[in-house]
Structure formats: structure tokens, C-alpha cells
Design a protein around this motif. Structure first.
Motif, short mmCIF file in Angstrom:
data_model
loop_
_atom_site.label_atom_id
_atom_site.label_comp_id
_atom_site.label_asym_id
_atom_site.label_seq_id
_atom_site.Cartn_x
_atom_site.Cartn_y
_atom_site.Cartn_z
N ASP A 95 0.84 -1.19 0.00
CA ASP A 95 0.00 0.00 0.00
C ASP A 95 0.88 1.24 0.00
N ILE A 96 0.36 2.33 -0.56
CA ILE A 96 1.13 3.57 -0.69
C ILE A 96 0.29 4.73 -0.17
N ASN A 97 0.94 5.87 0.03
CA ASN A 97 0.29 7.09 0.50
C ASN A 97 -0.38 6.89 1.85
N VAL A 98 0.21 6.01 2.66
CA VAL A 98 -0.32 5.76 3.99
C VAL A 98 0.85 5.39 4.89
N SER A 99 0.74 5.67 6.19
CA SER A 99 1.78 5.31 7.13
C SER A 99 1.14 4.65 8.35
N PRO A 100 1.66 3.53 8.82
CA PRO A 100 2.76 2.77 8.21
C PRO A 100 2.29 1.98 6.99
N THR A 101 3.23 1.59 6.16
CA THR A 101 2.89 0.79 4.98
C THR A 101 2.90 -0.69 5.34
N ASP A 102 2.25 -1.48 4.48
CA ASP A 102 2.17 -2.91 4.74
C ASP A 102 2.11 -3.65 3.40
N LEU A 103 2.34 -4.95 3.48
CA LEU A 103 2.21 -5.82 2.31
C LEU A 103 0.84 -6.49 2.31
N PHE A 104 0.31 -6.71 1.13
CA PHE A 104 -0.99 -7.34 0.97
C PHE A 104 -0.90 -8.48 -0.04
N ARG A 105 -1.74 -9.46 0.15
CA ARG A 105 -1.91 -10.51 -0.85
C ARG A 105 -3.34 -10.45 -1.38
N ILE A 106 -3.47 -10.76 -2.65
CA ILE A 106 -4.77 -10.82 -3.31
C ILE A 106 -4.91 -12.21 -3.88
N SER A 126 -9.00 -19.25 -9.71
CA SER A 126 -8.64 -19.37 -11.12
C SER A 126 -9.76 -19.95 -11.98
N ALA A 127 -10.72 -20.61 -11.35
CA ALA A 127 -11.83 -21.19 -12.11
C ALA A 127 -12.94 -20.18 -12.36
N THR A 128 -13.29 -19.39 -11.33
CA THR A 128 -14.42 -18.47 -11.44
C THR A 128 -14.00 -17.02 -11.62
N GLY A 129 -12.77 -16.69 -11.27
CA GLY A 129 -12.33 -15.30 -11.32
C GLY A 129 -12.75 -14.50 -10.10
N THR A 130 -13.30 -15.14 -9.12
CA THR A 130 -13.74 -14.44 -7.91
C THR A 130 -12.54 -14.02 -7.06
N ILE A 131 -12.54 -12.76 -6.61
CA ILE A 131 -11.50 -12.27 -5.71
C ILE A 131 -11.90 -12.72 -4.30
N THR A 132 -11.26 -13.76 -3.82
CA THR A 132 -11.69 -14.37 -2.56
C THR A 132 -11.04 -13.77 -1.33
N GLU A 133 -9.91 -13.04 -1.52
CA GLU A 133 -9.23 -12.51 -0.34
C GLU A 133 -8.34 -11.33 -0.72
N ILE A 134 -8.38 -10.29 0.11
CA ILE A 134 -7.39 -9.21 0.10
C ILE A 134 -6.98 -9.04 1.56
N ALA A 135 -5.75 -9.42 1.88
CA ALA A 135 -5.34 -9.44 3.30
C ALA A 135 -3.94 -8.89 3.44
N ASP A 136 -3.66 -8.25 4.59
CA ASP A 136 -2.35 -7.68 4.84
C ASP A 136 -1.52 -8.61 5.70
N SER A 137 -0.25 -8.25 5.86
CA SER A 137 0.64 -9.05 6.70
C SER A 137 0.30 -8.81 8.16
N PRO A 138 0.85 -9.61 9.05
CA PRO A 138 0.54 -9.40 10.48
C PRO A 138 1.39 -8.32 11.14
N TYR A 139 2.22 -7.58 10.37
CA TYR A 139 3.20 -6.71 11.01
C TYR A 139 2.83 -5.23 11.01
N HIS A 140 2.12 -4.76 10.04
CA HIS A 140 1.59 -3.39 10.03
C HIS A 140 2.66 -2.33 10.30
N GLY A 141 3.73 -2.38 9.52
CA GLY A 141 4.74 -1.35 9.64
C GLY A 141 5.90 -1.69 10.53
N SER A 142 6.00 -2.91 11.02
CA SER A 142 7.11 -3.28 11.91
C SER A 142 8.44 -3.38 11.17
#
Length: 461
Positions: A311-322, A326-342
Motif C-alpha cells: 500500500d502507498i500514501n499511507v503510514s505505516p505501509t504494509d504488504l498485501f496478498r490478493i 482461477s476457475a471463477t475469477g472471484t476475488i476471494t481474499e485481500i489481506a495484509d501481513s501481520p506486522y503493520h509497519g514493523s
């Protein structure tokens, strides 16, 4: 190729008609047979023709050398007559006998070697026993050029050993299988095509309009073009043709091919990012999901199908997975790491160790796993921050452009992260690519892009 002005050159050519003799003809007058056939005599003053052309030229151009001329006479119901003209003392002349009376179409062709440089035509009415005059308007023949010229200027290379990349780089995309590097320049709406191992530019593809985002297809044979209008096009990289795939119904700020069928596209508005999955075969939107943050570049891990972003333009920054089904194209998850800027992060994100690890530009390493509980876990540090990084599975090495002066290409063992080799670089490095045999570095100096291709074998790899 010599070019001549596209102005009309007027030259009067008298066509002389003479009796061929007295014999039985097809018509009679006072009981005496009249021959209705005649002869055409042509005479072209070549010196006058070239002189008039030169006089009307608005720029200094060489006077064409006329080497040959031909004349054609044609008429419905009769075979076309073609005859070479004799050139002597700058006059082209010829005589054609036994012409039936009536209108004949006269065409004169004038050549310089094998290139036709002038042509003119008009209709002549052949009348027995008369001298007829026809005016021919000569046009310079404009031939579509099939060859070009190169003007060479000499100078000292400010980056010895590097080659200038003569375009701006909005996005550079490597097709490892095809051995091509594609450089998209939004300022000129051009995709430069390079042979990756030599960085020799082989062709250009000019786009009708500059897309907001580009990405290679999973097969690498085409480029996906996303526009602010929402439309997504497919650019065939072998033919340079584009075809509309469909409409995402939003400004396509980013596009990423997940496989041969599904692409993930995104747009930003307010403080949110809208994600959509898009079927590249049907042009249909498969799923839509909105999330709270803005994100930078997206990175697909082919090993587990997950997409990562910071993520950008925010503090602290974090990593996300999306996560996308693959069969339906449904976005099943958008989640961040457990560290939140550590931990310090940074783009670009890169994959190492066969996709089992995700590394950030600060050097911080995280796990990459399809199992959510084992994904995005802190896994150490490279010991180096980087501008760009590429992993080499075959040689089990990591190649880094270090983030700091003096700028260097660093070569690390991928298992131990021990530094093995350093190579000093010129300019400010910005991009790094790896092929089976080469390491490609792109750097800048005074707003000009340069490239240097390193041979792995020369580096002992």
C-alpha cells in the motif's frame, strides 16, 4: 534515391504524320484510292526537359541523367505498340509507321537507368496526309521509397561501454521465452522491440493512443493495453495489430495477466482501490471488489497464484496478498501481513528462491505461501537494499542494483545470500533483467537511458 519536384513540365511534341504510299485504301475519292494509314514521328528535347525541371526546383537538387526513353501507342481494338526511342545529342526520337487513322493514346516514359523519372501522355488524332501536333505534359514520377539513408555523427560516449536507449521508458517488459524486451514510451506512444541478449532495437510498434497501463499476456505473445476509458485492447506483438477485448467500465490504472484467461485490473478513486477480474477470452467482468488503500505495482507469484502489492500514501505501509479463484475469477481474499509497519519495505517487490520468498526493496524478506497462515511471515533480510533485483534459478544467484553510491551490480548466492561479485556501474541504475545467458542493466545519465549487457560466462557464472 534522387527526388524531383512534383511540378508539371510542359513540352510540346509535334507528331508528324506522313503518307505511307499510294495503294488501295479503305476509302476512295474521285475514283482514286487513298491510303488512310500514317506514321508518327516523335522528338523530345531532353535538355529542355531537365532544364525546365531544374528552373522550377525550390531547392538545390541534382539534375537527373536521362539514359533511355520509350513510347507507347494504344487504341481500343488494336494491340499496344511499344518502341524504344533513340537518344542522340540530348534528343530522344523515333518513328512509328502504319498507324490507322483515328485517335491514339500516346504515352512517353523517360528513364534514368532503370528508374522512371518523367512520364507524360495525351491523345493524338491520326489524319492521313496531315501534320498533327500534340502537347505532352511531363510529370516527375514519384516513387514510394523502399530504402532510406543513415546520417552518422561522431562524438565521445559519456557512458563508455554502454549503449544509448533512444526512447523514454514508461514500462519495460521482458518475455523470457521469446527473448524479447519491450519498452513502452508513453510520450511517443511507441513500443520499442529489442532482442534481449544484445539490446539491439529491431522494430517499433506505434499505438493509436497512449494507454494508462500495459502488461504482457501469460503467453508473452501479446501486450494488454488498459485505457482511462475503461477499454482493454490486445496488441499482437508479431503483427503490431490491436483488437478490442472489452470494457472494464473504469479507468484502468493497472493490469496484470494472471493466466491465459483472467486478468486483474484496478482503478483508484478517493481513498479506495477497485479491483476487477476480467475474462480475456470473452471480455466480460467476472468479479469486483473495493478495498480501502491505494497500491503500487502488483506482482504475481506463478508458483501459488497469489498477487502481492504494497500500500502507498499511507503510514505505516504494509504488504498485501490478493487471492483470485482461477476457475471463477472471484476475488476471494485481500489481506495484509501481520506486522503493520514493523519492518521496512519498499518497491519493487521481487520473488526469490523459486517463489517461496518475497523480498522488498529495503532487503526485508517475507514468506510466500498459498496457505494463509504461512504467508507474508518475516523471513530475514538480504543485507542489501536495492533499486532492482532479479533471481536466476539456473545459476542459483541473485542480481541486485544496490541502492546507494557508488552504484554496483551485486551478485549473491541465492541460498546463503553471501556476496560473491560486485561490478561498478555508471550513471544511475533503474532496471535489471536476466536471460539464460545475459544480465541486462538499464541506467540513466542526464535524462538519457543507457543499457549494458553483461555476459554471465564472463562473470564466471
Amino acid at each position: 534515391m534522387t527526388r524531383y519536384i512534383s511540378r508539371l513540365v510542359l513540352l510540346s511534341i509535334p507528331i508528324m504524320l506522313t503518307l505511307a504510299g499510294c495503294g488501295g485504301g479503305s476509302g476512295t475519292s474521285g475514283g482514286v484510292g487513298v491510303n488512310v494509314k500514317g506514321a508518327v514521328a516523335l522528338s523530345v528535347d531532353l535538355q529542355a526537359l531537365t532544364a525546365r525541371t531544374a528552373a522550377k526546383t525550390a531547392y538545390a537538387a541534382p539534375t537527373p541523367t536521362i539514359t533511355s526513353a520509350t513510347v507507347e501507342l494504344s487504341r481500343n481494338g488494336y494491340p499496344t505498340i511499344t518502341q524504344n526511342m533513340t537518344i542522340a545529342s540530348n534528343v530522344a526520337s523515333c518513328r512509328i509507321d502504319n498507324l490507322n487513322q483515328g485517335y491514339w493514346h500516346v504515352v512517353v516514359h523517360i528513364f534514368s537507368d532503370t528508374t522512371e523519372i518523367f512520364t507524360g501522355s495525351n491523345d493524338a488524332n491520326v489524319l492521313p496526309g496531315a501534320v498533327c501536333q500534340v502537347n505532352i505534359l511531363f510529370d516527375p514520377v514519384v516513387t514510394t521509397p523502399t530504402t532510406g539513408s543513415i546520417a552518422i555523427t561522431a562524438g565521445i560516449n559519456p557512458m563508455p561501454g554502454y549503449t544509448a536507449v533512444n526512447q523514454q521508458i514508461t514500462k519495460a517488459l521482458l518475455d523470457p521465452a521469446g527473448g524479447k524486451l519491450y519498452i513502452y514510451d508513453a510520450t511517443t506512444k511507441t513500443v520499442g522491440v529489442y532482442t534481449a541478449d544484445t539490446m539491439i532495437r529491431t522494430s517499433d510498434i506505434t499505438l493509436a493512443s497512449a494507454p494508462a497501463s500495459v502488461a504482457l499476456t501469460a503467453a508473452g505473445d501479446a501486450m494488454l493495453l488498459g485505457y482511462s476509458s475503461g477499454q482493454i485492447y490486445r496488441l499482437d506483438l508479431s503483427t503490431g495489430t490491436t483488437s478490442l477485448i472489452g470494457d472494464a467500465l473504469m479507468d484502468v490504472k493497472s493490469i496484470l495477466a494472471l493466466d491465459n484467461r483472467i486478468a486483474l485490473v484496478s482503478s483508484q478513486s478517493g481513498s479506495q482501490t477497485t479491483f476487477k477480474t476480467f475474462d480475456l477470452t470473452t471480455g466480460q467482468i467476472l468479479n469486483t471488489k473495493t478495498f480501502y488503500y491505494y497500491f503500487g505495482d502488483y506482482l504475481l507469484n506463478p508458483a501459488n497464484g497469489l498477487v502481492y502489492a504494497q500500500d502507498i500514501n499511507v503510514s505505516p505501509t504494509d504488504l498485501f496478498r490478493i487471492r483470485v479463484d482461477s476457475a471463477t475469477g472471484t476475488i476471494t481474499e485481500i489481506a495484509d501481513s501481520p506486522y503493520h509497519g514493523s519492518y521496512n519495505l519498499g518497491e519493487p517487490l521481487r520473488l526469490i528462491r523459486d517463489g517461496s520468498r518475497l523480498v522488498t526493496a529495503s532487503g526485508t524478506i517475507f514468506s510466500s505461501s498459498a496457505i494463509a497462515a504461512q504467508d507474508l511471515l518475516y523471513s530475514g533480510n538480504l543485507g542489501f537494499s536495492y533499486i532492482d533485483l532479479a533471481a536466476d534459478k539456473a545459476n542459483n544467484r541473485l542480481y541486485l542494483l544496490n541502492n546507494g553510491t557508488p552504484y554496483k551490480l551485486l551478485i549473491l548466492n541465492q541460498d546463503t545470500f553471501f556476496l560473491e561479485t560486485t561490478v561498478e556501474l555508471l550513471g544511475t541504475p533503474k532496471l535489471l533483467f536476466v536471460t539464460p545467458a545475459k544480465i541486462i542493466v538499464i541506467t540513466t545519465l542526464n535524462a538519457v537511458n543507457y543499457t549494458k549487457v553483461f555476459d554471465k560466462s564472463a562473470l564466471g557464472l
